[in-house]
Enzyme design. Structure first.
Site, PDB file in Angstrom:
ATOM      1  N   ASP A  64       0.812  -1.225   0.000  1.00 38.97           N
ATOM      2  CA  ASP A  64       0.000   0.000   0.000  1.00 38.97           C
ATOM      3  C   ASP A  64       0.852   1.285   0.000  1.00 38.97           C
ATOM      4  O   ASP A  64       0.367   2.350  -0.347  1.00 38.97           O
ATOM      5  CB  ASP A  64      -0.959   0.022   1.203  1.00 38.97           C
ATOM      6  CG  ASP A  64      -0.245  -0.233   2.539  1.00 38.97           C
ATOM      7  OD1 ASP A  64       0.999  -0.321   2.550  1.00 38.97           O
ATOM      8  OD2 ASP A  64      -0.931  -0.364   3.568  1.00 38.97           O
ATOM      9  N   HIS A  65       2.123   1.186   0.373  1.00 39.59           N
ATOM     10  CA  HIS A  65       2.964   2.390   0.459  1.00 39.59           C
ATOM     11  C   HIS A  65       3.682   2.682  -0.859  1.00 39.59           C
ATOM     12  O   HIS A  65       3.559   3.757  -1.422  1.00 39.59           O
ATOM     13  CB  HIS A  65       4.017   2.224   1.556  1.00 39.59           C
ATOM     14  CG  HIS A  65       3.503   2.379   2.950  1.00 39.59           C
ATOM     15  ND1 HIS A  65       2.572   1.545   3.509  1.00 39.59           N
ATOM     16  CD2 HIS A  65       3.797   3.291   3.911  1.00 39.59           C
ATOM     17  CE1 HIS A  65       2.318   1.925   4.753  1.00 39.59           C
ATOM     18  NE2 HIS A  65       3.055   2.984   5.023  1.00 39.59           N
ATOM     19  N   ASP A 119       3.739  -1.374  11.419  1.00 38.57           N
ATOM     20  CA  ASP A 119       3.344  -0.025  11.046  1.00 38.57           C
ATOM     21  C   ASP A 119       2.733   0.608  12.283  1.00 38.57           C
ATOM     22  O   ASP A 119       1.957  -0.035  12.999  1.00 38.57           O
ATOM     23  CB  ASP A 119       2.317  -0.061   9.909  1.00 38.57           C
ATOM     24  CG  ASP A 119       2.092   1.329   9.361  1.00 38.57           C
ATOM     25  OD1 ASP A 119       2.649   1.655   8.302  1.00 38.57           O
ATOM     26  OD2 ASP A 119       1.367   2.120  10.012  1.00 38.57           O
ATOM     27  N   ARG A 379      -0.566  12.794  10.180  1.00 35.57           N
ATOM     28  CA  ARG A 379       0.749  13.381  10.504  1.00 35.57           C
ATOM     29  C   ARG A 379       1.015  14.577   9.608  1.00 35.57           C
ATOM     30  O   ARG A 379       0.773  14.508   8.405  1.00 35.57           O
ATOM     31  CB  ARG A 379       1.865  12.342  10.283  1.00 35.57           C
ATOM     32  CG  ARG A 379       1.841  11.278  11.344  1.00 35.57           C
ATOM     33  CD  ARG A 379       2.960  10.280  11.218  1.00 35.57           C
ATOM     34  NE  ARG A 379       2.833   9.375  12.353  1.00 35.57           N
ATOM     35  CZ  ARG A 379       3.178   8.100  12.340  1.00 35.57           C
ATOM     36  NH1 ARG A 379       3.717   7.564  11.267  1.00 35.57           N
ATOM     37  NH2 ARG A 379       3.012   7.369  13.415  1.00 35.57           N
ATOM     38  N   SER A 533       6.666   7.096  13.018  1.00 34.06           N
ATOM     39  CA  SER A 533       6.560   5.805  12.334  1.00 34.06           C
ATOM     40  C   SER A 533       7.285   4.670  13.045  1.00 34.06           C
ATOM     41  O   SER A 533       8.146   4.889  13.892  1.00 34.06           O
ATOM     42  CB  SER A 533       7.139   6.006  10.935  1.00 34.06           C
ATOM     43  OG  SER A 533       7.944   4.946  10.548  1.00 34.06           O
ATOM     44  N   ARG A 535       9.136   2.612  11.348  1.00 33.40           N
ATOM     45  CA  ARG A 535      10.163   2.159  10.402  1.00 33.40           C
ATOM     46  C   ARG A 535      11.473   1.818  11.101  1.00 33.40           C
ATOM     47  O   ARG A 535      12.118   2.677  11.700  1.00 33.40           O
ATOM     48  CB  ARG A 535      10.370   3.197   9.288  1.00 33.40           C
ATOM     49  CG  ARG A 535      10.888   4.530   9.731  1.00 33.40           C
ATOM     50  CD  ARG A 535      10.828   5.556   8.601  1.00 33.40           C
ATOM     51  NE  ARG A 535       9.445   5.910   8.309  1.00 33.40           N
ATOM     52  CZ  ARG A 535       9.043   7.096   7.862  1.00 33.40           C
ATOM     53  NH1 ARG A 535       9.911   8.045   7.616  1.00 33.40           N
ATOM     54  NH2 ARG A 535       7.774   7.339   7.644  1.00 33.40           N
TER      55      ARG A 535
HETATM   56  C1  MIC Z   1       4.024   6.293   8.281  1.00 39.69           C
HETATM   57  O1  MIC Z   1       2.867   6.649   8.366  1.00 39.69           O
HETATM   58  O2  MIC Z   1       4.990   6.995   8.634  1.00 39.69           O
HETATM   59  C2  MIC Z   1       4.322   4.893   7.767  1.00 39.69           C
HETATM   60  C3  MIC Z   1       5.014   5.041   6.475  1.00 39.69           C
HETATM   61  O3  MIC Z   1       3.133   4.177   7.564  1.00 39.69           O
HETATM   62  C4  MIC Z   1       5.188   4.197   8.822  1.00 39.69           C
HETATM   63  C5  MIC Z   1       5.786   2.933   8.394  1.00 39.69           C
HETATM   64  C6  MIC Z   1       6.963   3.098   7.511  1.00 39.69           C
HETATM   65  O4  MIC Z   1       7.760   4.011   7.680  1.00 39.69           O
HETATM   66  O5  MIC Z   1       7.090   2.243   6.634  1.00 39.69           O
HETATM   67  C7  MIC Z   1       4.521   3.970  10.171  1.00 39.69           C
HETATM   68  O6  MIC Z   1       3.655   4.708  10.543  1.00 39.69           O
HETATM   69  O7  MIC Z   1       4.932   3.070  10.905  1.00 39.69           O
HETATM   70 FE1  SF4 Z   2      -0.115   4.712   5.108  1.00 42.73          FE
HETATM   71 FE2  SF4 Z   2       1.196   5.408   7.332  1.00 42.73          FE
HETATM   72 FE3  SF4 Z   2      -0.268   7.194   5.979  1.00 42.73          FE
HETATM   73 FE4  SF4 Z   2      -1.464   5.268   7.286  1.00 42.73          FE
HETATM   74  S1  SF4 Z   2      -0.222   6.891   8.169  1.00 42.73           S
HETATM   75  S2  SF4 Z   2      -1.949   5.953   5.213  1.00 42.73           S
HETATM   76  S3  SF4 Z   2      -0.063   3.557   7.010  1.00 42.73           S
HETATM   77  S4  SF4 Z   2       1.590   6.155   5.263  1.00 42.73           S
END
Ligand code: MIC
Ligand code: SF4
Length: 638
Positions: A64-65, A119, A379, A533, A535
């Protein structure tokens, strides 16, 4: 003594430890989820454990990313993920099927069970009464291998909701209100359990908006009871059979109680550049806007898109605004396509993009320079949108659409008569984009394109840690600062040597060069270091560059765990003012580190440049000390 919902789930999954505040406990994990940006590493780590098939009740791998395929990298990752899922007993949700959290809520979540996801927004399924926790990929890999998950017993906070939301005030405003009151650090070490009469008025997807964005409080997770709302939702998903009631006992105790009267809430907005920079929409209405985005795992449900479409019907998006809509799942997209709501959006001038994270993670739709973007997301960290000087605001879909039509930040209460959305008896159920694993594991070959690089290894902890302060940063540093995402960097998640070139890119362009020249060293941080995140690349890439320890005022939970997992020491100042005793370039030494770690909770750091000895603290459990001494969790497990 009566139990609350959190204690009920924890006790039915307890593997070791006691449910006493601050004690380390281990719980069994029923389900796991990964998404592509963290999943490639999680599966490489799982593979390194040589387990023939996952041991969970259910594991799902989502894409999805990384959906912008501007080069071979992302498709390489998709093929790797699909083939590894097929081999090891994991369901694979194809690109286009939707955002992991939305799809998991729709198709897989089970009240009373545990879910571990790589995630940070995994708590979305808390809206269904699941104990759903966001972690780094390695913790998910271990859960897939049948290992328990270790946590420090959290404090349980009851969020007692009373009254009912007024028209145009939404679930998003409830979580923004909590962020306003508690800040992005307010949930550290806590689980938020929702209850009270007001909670019964909220549907499962509204609850999921709240538990999803509870991640921004820094909480371990958030959860609602499982009641008739839950049953109704599962029935619409054709999954009534997994429903079970789950509520707190009348005599249940909580560590803290917070009350929110839903009936007095107003539409709220988080201003740049933090989800807790919240005020009333009415206080800042009138600011001119260039972009509005609806979507993300927080606000892209059937309800959210139906309200958006109803507001847009027969109207036009303001000539100076670009409106994008990314549905949370293919189910939602198919339903709004079938019932005509999508046509209303297109007719109004919306740009409909695919069911994925998209603009939320900077995968396209970066705002204009200095542009104002109003989003239904979770965010708004500086630069996350892909434009470093963009001004990003977070709101409900209702506020966002009113804004898109008027061209300026608008209070939805001035829009007109409230809109009621009716749900169909049953959602469209078609799981054909979820590919089940193979029964004939030996016949499946894993496809490894050029973007899939082997896992980097780390040596065990030496006797003395030595090096220079490579960088000193302030409070609330996010993982987006440490390891940026976006269209340029995200495709490199399965290639650590390549992605490590971008560490702290937006904070200090010379960081990587300096770190390489010095052969690694130390980082100095402020409070809540590593928020945001899950990550693990924000630990893995610094580890690859030779970062040995981070000394900060405090850490965000998931990042602290990721640092330990990859053998970097997260240490805190005994006295916060000692932060001032360190500068970039100072030479530091931590002598006899292994014995020091084992003998006490305090360590001495020698600042050789300043000729000072400074006390720092650690809160490592004996297990974490062994992990750090082994050079990380993978070495420790081997
Ligand atoms: C995000 O919203 O920052 C992400 C991308 O979904 C991350 C995960 C990632 O960095 O792959 C998260 O929220 O954990
Ligand atoms: Fe995707 Fe993270 Fe954004 Fe949710 S917050 S839509 S998991 S990138």
């Amino acid at each position: 003594m009566g139990k609350n919902v959190v204690q009920k789930i924890l006790s039915s999954h307890l593997v070791s430890g006691k449910l006493k505040a601050d004690e380390e406990i281990a719980i069994s994990i029923d389900q796991t989820l990964t998404q592509d940006a963290t999943g490639t590493m999680a599966y490489l780590q799982f593979e390194a454990m040589s387990i023939p098939r996952v041991k969970t009740k259910l594991s799902v791998s989502y894409v999805d990313h990384n959906m912008l395929q501007t080069g071979f990298e992302n498709f390489d990752d998709h093929l790797f993920l699909q083939s590894i899922a097929k081999k090891y007993g994991i369901y694979f949700s194809k690109p286009g099927n939707g955002i992991c959290h939305q799809v998991h809520l729709e198709r897989f979540g089970v009240p009373g069970e545990t879910l571990l996801g790589s995630d940070s927004h995994t708590p979305t399924c808390g809206g269904l009464g699941m104990l759903a926790i966001g972690v780094g990929g390695l913790d998910v890999a271990i859960a897939m291998a049948g290992g328990p998950f270790y946590i420090t017993m959290p404090k349980v906070v009851l969020v007692k909701l009373t009254g009912a939301l007024q028209p145009w005030v939404t679930a998003k405003d409830v979580i923004l209100e909590l962020l306003r009151r508690l800040t992005v650090k307010g949930g550290v070490g806590k689980v938020f359990e929702y209850g009270g009469e007001g909670s019964k008025t909220l549907t499962v997807t509204e609850r999921a908006t709240i538990t999803n964005m509870g991640a921004e409080l820094g909480a371990l997770t958030s959860i609602f009871p499982s009641d008739t709302q839950t049953k109704r939702y599962l029935k619409m998903q054709g999954r009534e059979n997994v429903w079970k009631p789950l509520k707190a006992d009348a005599s249940a105790k909580y560590d803290e109680v917070i009350e929110i009267d839903l009936s007095v809430l107003e539409p709220l907005i988080a201003r740049p550049h933090s989800p807790d920079n919240v005020c009333k929409v009415s206080e800042i209405k009138g600011i001119k806007v260039q972009q509005v985005c609806i979507g993300s795992c927080t606000n892209s449900s059937y309800h959210d898109l139906m309200v958006s479409a109803a507001m847009l019907k027969g109207r036009k998006v303001h000539p100076d605004v670009s409106l994008t809509i990314s549905p949370g799942s293919r189910q939602v997209l198919e339903m709004i396509a079938k019932n005509g709501a999508l046509t209303d959006m297109i007719a109004a001038g919306a740009r409909v993009i695919e069911a994925a994270c998209g603009p939320c993670i900077g995968m396209g739709q970066a705002p204009a320079s200095g542009g104002v973007s109003v989003r239904s997301f979770n965010r708004n960290f500086e630069g996350r949108s892909g434009t470093s000087d963009a001004q990003v605001y977070l709101v409900s879909p209702e506020t966002a659409i009113a804004t898109a039509i008027n061209g300026v930040i608008s209070d939805p209460r001035e829009f007109g008569a409230p809109i009621a959305i009716t749900y169909p008896k049953c959602f469209i159920i078609d799981d054909s984009m979820i590919i089940p694993p193979s029964e004939k594991t030996e016949e499946v070959t894993i496809i490894r394109g050029q973007n899939i690089k082997p896992l980097p290894k780390k040596e065990p902890l030496p006797d003395t840690l030595k090096g220079d302060v490579l960088l000193k940063v302030g409070n609330n540093i996010t993982t987006d600062h440490i390891m940026p995402a976006g269209a340029k960097v995200l495709p490199l998640r399965s290639n650590i040597p390549a992605i490590s070139e971008f560490v702290f890119e937006k904070v200090d362009k010379e960081f990587v060069k300096r770190t390489k020249e010095k052969g690694g060293g130390f980082l100095i941080g402020g409070a809540n270091y590593g928020q945001g995140s899950s990550r693990e690349h924000a630990a893995l890439a610094p580890m690859y560059l030779g970062v040995k320890a981070v000394i900060a005022k405090s850490f965000a939970r998931i990042h602290r765990a990721n640092l330990v997992n990859f053998g970097i020491l997260p240490l805190t100042f005994e006295n916060e003012n000692d932060y001032d005793l360190f500068d970039q370039g100072d030479a530091l030494e931590l002598p006899d580190i292994k014995n020091e770690l084992k003998s006490k909770g305090k360590l001495m750091v020698r600042n050789v440049t300043k000729n000072k000895e400074i006390k720092v603290m650690h809160t490592f459990t004996p297990r974490e000390i062994d992990i750090l001494c082994a050079g990380g969790l993978l070495n420790y497990q081997a």
